[in-house]
Design a protein around this motif. Structure first.
Motif, PDB file in Angstrom:
ATOM      1  N   GLN A 138      44.973  35.077  30.401  1.00 39.82           N
ATOM      2  CA  GLN A 138      45.891  36.193  30.744  1.00 39.82           C
ATOM      3  C   GLN A 138      45.309  37.591  31.195  1.00 39.82           C
ATOM      4  O   GLN A 138      45.598  38.072  32.181  1.00 39.82           O
ATOM      5  N   LYS A 165      43.312  32.182  21.258  1.00 38.96           N
ATOM      6  CA  LYS A 165      42.330  32.974  22.116  1.00 38.96           C
ATOM      7  C   LYS A 165      42.112  32.896  23.278  1.00 38.96           C
ATOM      8  O   LYS A 165      41.887  33.866  24.228  1.00 38.96           O
ATOM      9  N   LYS A 207      44.815  33.696  25.919  1.00 43.90           N
ATOM     10  CA  LYS A 207      44.988  35.448  25.704  1.00 43.90           C
ATOM     11  C   LYS A 207      43.947  35.768  26.763  1.00 43.90           C
ATOM     12  O   LYS A 207      44.081  36.719  27.623  1.00 43.90           O
TER      13      LYS A 207
END
Length: 105
Positions: free
Chosen positions: A103, A97, A100
């Protein structure tokens, strides 16, 4: 007042106060090092070891002990919990998580 090796009369009041402050600071640092070697707080788990509140509630229910002024967990307990499969899966999800989220930004 400390005796200062029998030479208290050779030092001014400010020098004696500074010496006392230094000694208190040394004792405090030694105590903190001993405490942190044995215990870890909830905040420490979150900041140092990347735990979440949900992980703490799920894996460490009722394991908190009185460690002086605050409640904390024994480091040996944390080491055992971190070796379990349940923890490793939860931490892998957390790291995924976080990556992510990085990003996207």
């Amino acid at each position: 007042m400390p005796y200062y090796n029998g030479k208290w009369h050779r030092y001014s009041e400010s020098e004696r106060r500074e010496y006392g402050r230094q000694q208190r600071e040394l004792r405090s640092q030694e105590w903190k090092a001993k405490w942190h070697a044995r215990w870890i707080s909830k905040t420490g788990l979150k900041q140092e070891r990347n735990w979440t509140d949900a992980m703490i509630k799920q894996l460490l229910v009722g394991k908190e002990e009185n460690a002086g002024k605050i409640n904390a967990f024994r480091r040996t307990l944390i080491a055992r919990v971190e070796k379990t499969k349940k923890f490793q899966v939860a931490m892998a999800e957390r790291v995924a998580k976080q990556q992510k989220k990085k990003q996207k930004v």
